[in-house]
Design a protein around this motif. Structure first.
Motif, PDB file in Angstrom:
ATOM      1  N   GLU A   1       0.832  -1.208   0.000  1.00  0.00           N
ATOM      2  CA  GLU A   1       0.000   0.000   0.000  1.00  0.00           C
ATOM      3  C   GLU A   1       0.863   1.253   0.000  1.00  0.00           C
ATOM      4  OE1 GLU A   1      -3.407   2.230   2.743  1.00  0.00           O
ATOM      5  OE2 GLU A   1      -2.588   0.294   3.353  1.00  0.00           O
ATOM      6  N   THR A   2       1.925   1.225   0.815  1.00  0.00           N
ATOM      7  CA  THR A   2       2.826   2.373   0.866  1.00  0.00           C
ATOM      8  C   THR A   2       3.490   2.609  -0.483  1.00  0.00           C
ATOM      9  OG1 THR A   2       3.280   2.014   3.222  1.00  0.00           O
ATOM     10  CG2 THR A   2       4.857   3.340   2.004  1.00  0.00           C
ATOM     11  N   LEU A   3       3.970   1.540  -1.126  1.00  0.00           N
ATOM     12  CA  LEU A   3       4.600   1.685  -2.437  1.00  0.00           C
ATOM     13  C   LEU A   3       3.618   2.268  -3.448  1.00  0.00           C
ATOM     14  CD1 LEU A   3       6.916   1.274  -4.395  1.00  0.00           C
ATOM     15  CD2 LEU A   3       6.169  -1.092  -4.706  1.00  0.00           C
ATOM     16  N   GLN A   4       2.370   1.817  -3.399  1.00  0.00           N
ATOM     17  CA  GLN A   4       1.365   2.350  -4.320  1.00  0.00           C
ATOM     18  C   GLN A   4       1.157   3.843  -4.097  1.00  0.00           C
ATOM     19  OE1 GLN A   4      -2.889   1.272  -3.786  1.00  0.00           O
ATOM     20  NE2 GLN A   4      -2.810   0.539  -5.905  1.00  0.00           N
ATOM     21  N   ARG A   5       1.096   4.263  -2.837  1.00  0.00           N
ATOM     22  CA  ARG A   5       0.922   5.692  -2.527  1.00  0.00           C
ATOM     23  C   ARG A   5       2.141   6.489  -2.995  1.00  0.00           C
ATOM     24  NH1 ARG A   5      -2.688   7.437   1.217  1.00  0.00           N
ATOM     25  NH2 ARG A   5      -1.185   8.920   2.066  1.00  0.00           N
ATOM     26  N   VAL A   6       3.319   5.898  -2.799  1.00  0.00           N
ATOM     27  CA  VAL A   6       4.547   6.583  -3.238  1.00  0.00           C
ATOM     28  C   VAL A   6       4.534   6.766  -4.748  1.00  0.00           C
ATOM     29  CG1 VAL A   6       7.033   6.286  -3.487  1.00  0.00           C
ATOM     30  CG2 VAL A   6       5.965   5.864  -1.279  1.00  0.00           C
ATOM     31  N   GLU A   7       4.195   5.717  -5.476  1.00  0.00           N
ATOM     32  CA  GLU A   7       4.188   5.788  -6.943  1.00  0.00           C
ATOM     33  C   GLU A   7       3.140   6.770  -7.452  1.00  0.00           C
ATOM     34  OE1 GLU A   7       5.730   1.288  -8.048  1.00  0.00           O
ATOM     35  OE2 GLU A   7       3.581   1.678  -7.886  1.00  0.00           O
ATOM     36  N   ARG A   8       2.074   6.947  -6.699  1.00  0.00           N
ATOM     37  CA  ARG A   8       1.038   7.895  -7.110  1.00  0.00           C
ATOM     38  C   ARG A   8       1.350   9.326  -6.685  1.00  0.00           C
ATOM     39  NH1 ARG A   8      -4.445   4.423  -5.545  1.00  0.00           N
ATOM     40  NH2 ARG A   8      -4.291   2.901  -7.275  1.00  0.00           N
ATOM     41  N   GLY A   9       2.453   9.511  -5.964  1.00  0.00           N
ATOM     42  CA  GLY A   9       2.846  10.859  -5.567  1.00  0.00           C
ATOM     43  C   GLY A   9       2.108  11.413  -4.379  1.00  0.00           C
ATOM     44  N   VAL A  10       1.495  10.528  -3.571  1.00  0.00           N
ATOM     45  CA  VAL A  10       0.758  10.975  -2.386  1.00  0.00           C
ATOM     46  C   VAL A  10       1.743  11.303  -1.269  1.00  0.00           C
ATOM     47  CG1 VAL A  10      -0.990  10.336  -0.684  1.00  0.00           C
ATOM     48  CG2 VAL A  10      -1.190   9.544  -3.055  1.00  0.00           C
ATOM     49  N   ALA A  11       1.459  12.364  -0.531  1.00  0.00           N
ATOM     50  CA  ALA A  11       2.352  12.787   0.547  1.00  0.00           C
ATOM     51  C   ALA A  11       2.371  11.759   1.675  1.00  0.00           C
ATOM     52  CB  ALA A  11       1.917  14.145   1.096  1.00  0.00           C
ATOM     53  N   PRO A  12       3.480  11.648   2.412  1.00  0.00           N
ATOM     54  CA  PRO A  12       3.552  10.709   3.536  1.00  0.00           C
ATOM     55  C   PRO A  12       2.541  11.059   4.617  1.00  0.00           C
ATOM     56  CG  PRO A  12       5.731  11.540   2.941  1.00  0.00           C
ATOM     57  CD  PRO A  12       4.736  12.378   2.209  1.00  0.00           C
ATOM     58  N   THR A  13       2.092  10.040   5.314  1.00  0.00           N
ATOM     59  CA  THR A  13       1.229  10.263   6.475  1.00  0.00           C
ATOM     60  C   THR A  13       2.100  10.490   7.700  1.00  0.00           C
ATOM     61  OG1 THR A  13       1.134   7.875   6.873  1.00  0.00           O
ATOM     62  CG2 THR A  13      -0.606   8.846   5.514  1.00  0.00           C
ATOM     63  N   GLY A  14       1.470  10.795   8.812  1.00  0.00           N
ATOM     64  CA  GLY A  14       2.233  11.019  10.037  1.00  0.00           C
ATOM     65  C   GLY A  14       2.166  12.469  10.464  1.00  0.00           C
ATOM     66  N   PRO A  15       3.046  12.875  11.371  1.00  0.00           N
ATOM     67  CA  PRO A  15       3.027  14.249  11.868  1.00  0.00           C
ATOM     68  C   PRO A  15       3.171  15.269  10.739  1.00  0.00           C
ATOM     69  CG  PRO A  15       4.488  12.873  13.193  1.00  0.00           C
ATOM     70  CD  PRO A  15       4.096  12.059  12.003  1.00  0.00           C
TER      71      PRO A  15
ATOM     72  N   ALA B   1       8.801  11.152  -7.531  1.00  0.00           N
ATOM     73  CA  ALA B   1       8.246  12.500  -7.600  1.00  0.00           C
ATOM     74  C   ALA B   1       6.887  12.540  -6.913  1.00  0.00           C
ATOM     75  CB  ALA B   1       8.113  12.935  -9.055  1.00  0.00           C
ATOM     76  N   GLY B   2       6.679  13.548  -6.069  1.00  0.00           N
ATOM     77  CA  GLY B   2       5.401  13.725  -5.393  1.00  0.00           C
ATOM     78  C   GLY B   2       4.521  14.711  -6.141  1.00  0.00           C
ATOM     79  N   LYS B   3       3.232  14.721  -5.811  1.00  0.00           N
ATOM     80  CA  LYS B   3       2.292  15.629  -6.463  1.00  0.00           C
ATOM     81  C   LYS B   3       2.029  16.883  -5.646  1.00  0.00           C
ATOM     82  CE  LYS B   3      -0.084  12.141  -9.245  1.00  0.00           C
ATOM     83  NZ  LYS B   3      -1.378  11.497  -9.596  1.00  0.00           N
ATOM     84  N   TRP B   4       2.744  17.060  -4.543  1.00  0.00           N
ATOM     85  CA  TRP B   4       2.604  18.294  -3.764  1.00  0.00           C
ATOM     86  C   TRP B   4       3.633  19.314  -4.262  1.00  0.00           C
ATOM     87  CZ3 TRP B   4       4.486  13.643  -2.102  1.00  0.00           C
ATOM     88  CH2 TRP B   4       5.829  13.598  -1.733  1.00  0.00           C
ATOM     89  N   ASP B   5       3.431  20.580  -3.913  1.00  0.00           N
ATOM     90  CA  ASP B   5       4.337  21.639  -4.345  1.00  0.00           C
ATOM     91  C   ASP B   5       5.648  21.567  -3.565  1.00  0.00           C
ATOM     92  OD1 ASP B   5       2.543  22.652  -6.155  1.00  0.00           O
ATOM     93  OD2 ASP B   5       1.643  24.053  -4.727  1.00  0.00           O
ATOM     94  N   ALA B   6       6.755  21.603  -4.287  1.00  0.00           N
ATOM     95  CA  ALA B   6       8.063  21.642  -3.631  1.00  0.00           C
ATOM     96  C   ALA B   6       8.302  23.038  -3.057  1.00  0.00           C
ATOM     97  CB  ALA B   6       9.160  21.296  -4.630  1.00  0.00           C
ATOM     98  N   ILE B   7       8.982  23.103  -1.931  1.00  0.00           N
ATOM     99  CA  ILE B   7       9.329  24.399  -1.334  1.00  0.00           C
ATOM    100  C   ILE B   7      10.690  24.860  -1.821  1.00  0.00           C
ATOM    101  CG2 ILE B   7       9.848  25.538   0.867  1.00  0.00           C
ATOM    102  CD1 ILE B   7       7.637  23.953   2.146  1.00  0.00           C
ATOM    103  N   VAL B   8      11.609  23.907  -2.050  1.00  0.00           N
ATOM    104  CA  VAL B   8      12.909  24.229  -2.641  1.00  0.00           C
ATOM    105  C   VAL B   8      13.137  23.309  -3.827  1.00  0.00           C
ATOM    106  CG1 VAL B   8      13.886  25.019  -0.441  1.00  0.00           C
ATOM    107  CG2 VAL B   8      14.183  22.638  -1.137  1.00  0.00           C
ATOM    108  N   SER B   9      14.057  23.675  -4.689  1.00  0.00           N
ATOM    109  CA  SER B   9      14.350  22.837  -5.843  1.00  0.00           C
ATOM    110  C   SER B   9      15.117  21.582  -5.412  1.00  0.00           C
ATOM    111  CB  SER B   9      15.176  23.605  -6.870  1.00  0.00           C
ATOM    112  OG  SER B   9      16.471  23.875  -6.362  1.00  0.00           O
TER     113      SER B   9
END
Length: 475
Positions: free
Chosen positions: A148-162, A241-249
């Motif tokens: 499940e984690t690998l699938q979320r990673v491949e889809r670019g979903v942000a990590p869960t947690g704090p 690559a994630g689907k959220w906006d990067a803050i730095v390059s």
């Protein structure tokens, strides 16, 4: 029904996100009720609890260790648990635990499960069989979670947690005010600031971390090494690559990681450097760096102690008055000659100090890295859809692409002189800009621009001779 003389209860829950201990409380109530029904005496000192200790992460179980020590001391003859899987987390623990309980004649009584007399072969066999089912469930759940984690990673979903500082709780949107602070932290590190210096500066301005508390050396390090801020997510040794906006390059993040993982970098969060050249300038005799020290008593409250630079090596080749040396390198006293650093920064051709002939084309490298990551993803999808694909050929192709990606990522870690010197070169008032820098930034500028070698002054008291300090530009 076996009669027991002295029992112990053991409760464990793998994860307690709310830290309210409700899970172990329920287990404690159920095990205590079973002890009452069986009329088994359990003293308060024989109630053991490990809260929020996973079966798969291998954390130390302090109360389990205390329980087993009690068994070895002969203090109990039965352990009451909610289920056998609460007592042992894996095959190794189970095998070791069964042997200890067999040796000392201790049984296991389960609220949800059998009574196990481990002094008998049948009891040990049942413990092994039941335990194998528990291990199977844990391992199967772990495999599902990893997939499940690998699938979320491949889809670019942000990590869960704090929540990550700079992002909303879902990890997909940027909080502008915090993101601005994150960029400042990366800029400061690449400009030569220390982790302690960054934390001190943030705390001095009243910028709290995600928990509303002050920043620490380690918290700053963790943030700067977190690939999330470059829009990436690491999993299984690869970056996705994630689907959220990067803050730095990605370029900036990799530079920061390269700085923080440099073996030559001082990693201790101890006292920050207090003087311009300590740990930077070198002894003219042995080449060791110099350190700063106080010599003699304080001369007065106004002038302070007599500060010196001395050789760090086992043989102290030199001990020089530090003030005139610092003045020679970075002096800004009105009416006095400017230091060598200021003279370099104020030259008409100072812009050449920003040039780095070894600097790779970061825009091209970033694009190439993105292309290679996309290729890996497409190759995996194509392999999954092709029933006749050769697994060996696929593995070899993936390995070659990963090697090329690793090479590109390594090139992106090259540091930039602009990060250290950019806000000084071309400044309207170079002296004011220099004086506004914190000491760790000034030290980084000196270390970037030049090598300073201090030679012994010779015997006896004598006037400071600038020729005894050799400055070699790093151009």
């Amino acid at each position: 029904m076996t009669l027991f003389r002295s029992g112990a209860t053991y409760c464990r829950i793998s994860k307690d996100d709310e830290a309210d201990e409700d899970g172990v409380t329920r287990q404690s109530e159920d095990t205590a009720a079973l002890a009452d029904r069986r009329d088994i005496p359990v003293t308060d000192t024989h109630r053991f609890v490990d809260n929020d200790v996973s079966a798969t992460q291998g954390k130390r179980r302090e109360d389990y260790e205390r329980l087993m020590a009690t068994v070895r001391e002969g203090g109990i003859d039965v352990i009451i648990v909610y289920a056998l899987g609460r007592l042992w987390r894996n095959r190794k623990e189970r095998a070791e635990g069964i042997e200890v309980l067999r040796k000392h004649g201790v049984s296991v009584l389960c609220v949800k499960g059998p009574e196990l007399d481990l002094s008998t072969a049948v009891g040990r066999m049942l413990a092994g069989v039941v335990g194998e089912f528990d291990t199977f469930e844990v391992e199967q759940m772990s495999e599902r979670q990893q997939r499940e984690t690998l699938q979320r990673v491949e889809r670019g979903v942000a990590p869960t947690g704090p929540r990550a500082f700079g992002y909303t709780p879902d990890g997909m949107s940027v909080i502008d005010s915090e993101a601005a602070e994150v960029r400042k932290m990366f800029d400061a590190l690449l400009a030569g600031a220390t982790l302690s210096g960054i934390a001190t500066e943030l705390n001095g301005r009243g910028v709290a971390n995600r928990n509303g508390k002050e920043w620490t050396h380690n918290a700053v390090r963790y943030l700067l090494q977190n690939e999330r801020y470059a829009g990436l997510r690491s999993y299984g040794g690869s970056d996705y690559a994630g689907k959220w906006d990067a803050i730095v390059s990605e370029d900036v993040w990799r530079q920061a990681v390269a700085v923080l993982t440099d073996g030559a970098r001082k990693t201790s969060p101890g006292p920050a450097r207090k003087w311009l050249l300590s740990g930077i300038a070198r002894c003219g005799v042995c080449g060791e760096t110099v350190t700063s020290a106080q010599r003699g008593p304080k001369s007065s409250a106004k002038t302070g102690p007599d500060r010196i630079y001395k050789c760090r090596g086992p043989v102290k080749h030199l001990a020089r008055n530090a003030v005139p040396i610092d003045t020679l390198i970075a002096g800004t006293e009105p009416g006095e000659p400017l230091g060598v650093v200021l003279l370099l920064l104020m030259r008409e051709d100072a812009a050449r100090l920003l040039l780095d002939d070894q600097r790779p084309d970061m825009e091209a490298l970033t694009a190439k890295a993105g292309t290679l990551r996309a290729r890996l993803k497409n190759m995996t999808a194509a392999f999954a859809d092709d029933d006749e694909a050769d697994a060996v050929e696929f593995a070899g192709a993936v390995r070659r692409v990963r090697e090329r990606l690793s090479e590109v990522e390594g090139q992106m870690s090259s540091p930039a002189r602009t990060a250290v010197l950019g806000d000084l070169v071309g400044a309207e008032d170079v002296v004011a800009a220099w004086e506004a820098l914190p000491l760790d930034r000034q030290r980084a500028v000196v270390d970037t621009l030049m090598t300073v070698t201090i030679h012994p002054a010779g015997p006896g008291r004598r006037a400071f001779d600038p020729r005894s300090v050799v400055v070699a530009p790093k151009l």
